[in-house]
Scaffold this motif. Structure first.
Motif, PDB file in Angstrom:
ATOM      1  N   ASP A 120      30.693  37.876-114.005  1.00  0.00           N
ATOM      2  CA  ASP A 120      31.288  36.617-114.440  1.00  0.00           C
ATOM      3  C   ASP A 120      31.574  35.699-113.255  1.00  0.00           C
ATOM      4  OD1 ASP A 120      31.175  37.176-117.099  1.00  0.00           O
ATOM      5  OD2 ASP A 120      33.310  37.564-117.376  1.00  0.00           O
ATOM      6  N   LEU A 121      32.037  36.271-112.155  1.00  0.00           N
ATOM      7  CA  LEU A 121      32.324  35.468-110.967  1.00  0.00           C
ATOM      8  C   LEU A 121      31.045  34.820-110.437  1.00  0.00           C
ATOM      9  CD1 LEU A 121      34.402  34.486-108.968  1.00  0.00           C
ATOM     10  CD2 LEU A 121      34.217  36.661-107.748  1.00  0.00           C
ATOM     11  N   LYS A 122      29.956  35.566-110.461  1.00  0.00           N
ATOM     12  CA  LYS A 122      28.680  35.004-110.008  1.00  0.00           C
ATOM     13  C   LYS A 122      28.188  33.908-110.961  1.00  0.00           C
ATOM     14  CE  LYS A 122      26.899  39.192-109.348  1.00  0.00           C
ATOM     15  NZ  LYS A 122      25.979  40.308-108.986  1.00  0.00           N
TER      16      LYS A 122
ATOM     17  N   VAL B 188      21.035  35.589-110.959  1.00  0.00           N
ATOM     18  CA  VAL B 188      22.146  35.698-111.906  1.00  0.00           C
ATOM     19  C   VAL B 188      21.713  35.168-113.266  1.00  0.00           C
ATOM     20  CG1 VAL B 188      24.483  34.932-112.447  1.00  0.00           C
ATOM     21  CG2 VAL B 188      23.879  35.510-110.094  1.00  0.00           C
ATOM     22  N   SER B 189      21.896  35.976-114.288  1.00  0.00           N
ATOM     23  CA  SER B 189      21.504  35.584-115.641  1.00  0.00           C
ATOM     24  C   SER B 189      22.632  34.817-116.315  1.00  0.00           C
ATOM     25  CB  SER B 189      21.160  36.827-116.468  1.00  0.00           C
ATOM     26  OG  SER B 189      20.951  36.493-117.822  1.00  0.00           O
TER      27      SER B 189
ATOM     28  N   GLU C 214      30.904  44.580 -99.461  1.00  0.00           N
ATOM     29  CA  GLU C 214      30.242  44.024-100.643  1.00  0.00           C
ATOM     30  C   GLU C 214      30.533  44.879-101.860  1.00  0.00           C
ATOM     31  OE1 GLU C 214      25.733  42.850-102.126  1.00  0.00           O
ATOM     32  OE2 GLU C 214      26.153  42.939 -99.989  1.00  0.00           O
ATOM     33  N   ARG C 215      30.809  44.218-102.970  1.00  0.00           N
ATOM     34  CA  ARG C 215      31.009  44.903-104.239  1.00  0.00           C
ATOM     35  C   ARG C 215      30.222  44.176-105.314  1.00  0.00           C
ATOM     36  NH1 ARG C 215      32.332  48.027-101.242  1.00  0.00           N
ATOM     37  NH2 ARG C 215      34.155  49.390-101.129  1.00  0.00           N
ATOM     38  N   PHE C 216      29.199  44.840-105.838  1.00  0.00           N
ATOM     39  CA  PHE C 216      28.377  44.296-106.934  1.00  0.00           C
ATOM     40  C   PHE C 216      27.830  42.901-106.595  1.00  0.00           C
ATOM     41  CE2 PHE C 216      31.681  46.986-108.992  1.00  0.00           C
ATOM     42  CZ  PHE C 216      30.843  48.031-109.387  1.00  0.00           C
ATOM     43  N   GLY C 217      27.401  42.728-105.347  1.00  0.00           N
ATOM     44  CA  GLY C 217      26.787  41.473-104.956  1.00  0.00           C
ATOM     45  C   GLY C 217      27.764  40.383-104.549  1.00  0.00           C
TER      46      GLY C 217
ATOM     47  N   LEU D 251      27.212  28.170-111.899  1.00  0.00           N
ATOM     48  CA  LEU D 251      27.401  27.010-112.770  1.00  0.00           C
ATOM     49  C   LEU D 251      28.045  25.842-112.038  1.00  0.00           C
ATOM     50  CD1 LEU D 251      28.646  28.751-116.036  1.00  0.00           C
ATOM     51  CD2 LEU D 251      26.653  27.256-115.882  1.00  0.00           C
ATOM     52  N   PHE D 252      29.019  26.163-111.167  1.00  0.00           N
ATOM     53  CA  PHE D 252      29.788  25.106-110.514  1.00  0.00           C
ATOM     54  C   PHE D 252      29.402  24.910-109.052  1.00  0.00           C
ATOM     55  CE2 PHE D 252      32.350  26.282-114.173  1.00  0.00           C
ATOM     56  CZ  PHE D 252      32.695  25.028-114.670  1.00  0.00           C
ATOM     57  N   ARG D 253      28.280  25.519-108.648  1.00  0.00           N
ATOM     58  CA  ARG D 253      27.796  25.396-107.268  1.00  0.00           C
ATOM     59  C   ARG D 253      28.898  25.739-106.279  1.00  0.00           C
ATOM     60  NH1 ARG D 253      24.508  19.662-108.026  1.00  0.00           N
ATOM     61  NH2 ARG D 253      23.116  20.398-109.674  1.00  0.00           N
TER      62      ARG D 253
END
Length: 312
Positions: free
Chosen positions: A57-59, A193-194, A88-91, A64-66
Motif C-alpha cells: 500500500d505504501l508503494k 507496483v501494481s 530494506e523491507r519488502f522493497g 500515485l502521488f509521485r
C-alpha cells in the motif's frame, strides 16, 4: 519520546512541513513535504513488524502521488540499526532517524546497504573498469588482488552486483580513488507496483464499479483511513474514497484523518455510505451510494463534492 515524534521533530528542524496520522495498522503515519519533495513515512521501533501488505500500500501511494516511501526504525530482531546504513523491507528502504537527519541536514546520503550476510555497497562500475585498464590490470589479476572471482569482478564493472564492504575498501585502497556510490533512498523502485482495484466486499465492488463507469481508475488501499484512491487517466486530481455501510464512530475518525490528508497533499476526498444522508464530516463530503449511482460523469461528481463542502 515516541519514535514518530522524534522523526517529525527532525523533519521540522530541517525545513519540512509535516502531518501526523494515527491509524491502527496503517501503512504510513507521517507525511512530509519540502519544495517538490513529498514523503510518505512509516515509523516502527522494530522494522520487522512492517508487513508486506503495508509495504504494498505504501508503494501504491508513493507511485500515485509521485512521492518517496520510507520506513524509519531503530532495530531489527535484537540488533540496533546502524546510522549510515540502509535496510530494506519488502522493497521499502528503512533507515534510522540519524540517517534521515544526515541525508537532509548535512547532505550526506548513506553508502552502505545491509543485506543477508553482511554489509554491501554499490560501486561505480564504469570508473572501476577505466581505472583497472589505465593501471594495466587484467580482470584476473585484479580479482586475485582483492580476493574475488574474475566473473564477480566483471559483474562489478557492469554494475550487475553489489560489492561487500571489505572488497570495496580493498579496491579503493588499490586505486586510491573513491568508488562507492551513495544510495538514493528517495528513489524507490516503483516501476513494477501494481495499481490494482480488487474489492474486498460487496459494497466496495459496487462503489468501484460506479467510479469505473464515471471514467476513473480505482486503486484499492487496505492499510489507510480510506479504501481506495480514484483518479482520471492523465489527470493530477486524486480522490481519496472511504466506504462504509453506515456512519459510525470509526467512520467519523476515518473522515477526520482523510480530511487532514487531503488538505496536506492537495487532493479531494469523499465517503460513500450504503445507508446515509448527504452531509459533510470534517470537510469530507458523505455521499449515499444511491446518489453516486445517478452521477453521469466525473465532472458532476466533483460538482457534488464542491457543493456539499460549500454548504458545510
Amino acid at each position: 519520546m515516541e519514535l514518530a515524534n522524534v522523526v517529525e521533530k527532525i523533519l521540522k528542524s530541517i525545513g519540512f512541513e509535516t502531518a501526523r496520522f494515527t491509524f491502527r495498522g496503517g501503512c504510513f503515519d507521517l507525511v512530509a513535504t519540502r519544495r517538490l519533495l513529498l514523503l510518505f513515512i512509516k515509523t516502527l521501533t522494530n522494522i520487522d513488524k512492517f508487513t508486506e501488505e503495508q509495504a504494498e500500500d505504501l508503494k501504491k501511494l508513493a507511485k500515485l502521488f509521485r512521492a518517496s516511501p520510507l520506513l524509519v526504525g531503530l532495530k531489527t530482531k535484537n540488533l540496533e540499526l546502524e546510522d549510515g546504513v540502509v535496510y530494506e523491507r519488502f522493497g521499502i528502504y528503512a533507515i534510522t532517524p540519524g540517517t534521515l537527519y544526515s541525508m537532509f541536514a548535512e547532505g550526506e546520503p548513506p553508502l552502505i546497504m545491509a543485506e543477508r550476510g553482511g554489509f554491501y555497497v554499490k560501486i561505480d562500475g564504469e570508473k572501476l573498469r577505466k581505472l583497472r585498464e589505465e593501471r594495466g590490470y587484467t580482470l584476473a589479476e585484479l580479482a586475485t588482488y582483492v580476493g574475488v572471482s574474475r566473473k564477480s569482478l566483471q559483474r562489478y564493472e557492469k554494475g550487475e552486483a553489489v560489492v561487500s564492504l571489505e572488497v570495496a575498501l580493498r579496491l579503493e585502497e588499490i586505486f586510491d580513488e573513491a568508488l562507492v556510490k551513495p544510495i538514493d533512498v528517495l528513489r524507490a523502485r516503483l516501476e513494477d507496483v501494481s495499481l490494482g482495484s480488487k474489492p474486498e466486499s460487496k459494497l466496495e465492488k459496487e462503489v468501484f464499479e460506479e467510479l469505473h463507469k464515471l471514467g476513473m481508475d480505482v486503486v484499492k488501499i487496505r492499510r489507510a483511513p480510506f479504501n481506495a484512491v480514484g483518479k482520471e487517466e492523465d489527470e493530477e486530481i486524486k480522490l481519496l474514497t472511504g466506504i462504509d455501510e453506515k456512519k459510525t464512530s470509526a467512520t467519523l475518525k476515518r473522515a477526520r484523518l482523510v480530511s487532514q490528508i487531503t488538505e496536506f497533499i492537495g487532493s479531494e476526498g469523499m465517503f460513500v455510505l450504503e445507508n446515509a444522508r448527504a452531509e459533510v464530516i470534517s470537510k469530507i463530503p458523505v455521499i449515499p451510494k444511491r446518489v453516486l449511482e445517478d452521477v453521469r460523469d466525473v465532472d458532476e461528481l466533483f460538482e457534488i463534492i464542491k457543493e456539499l463542502k460549500s454548504k458545510s
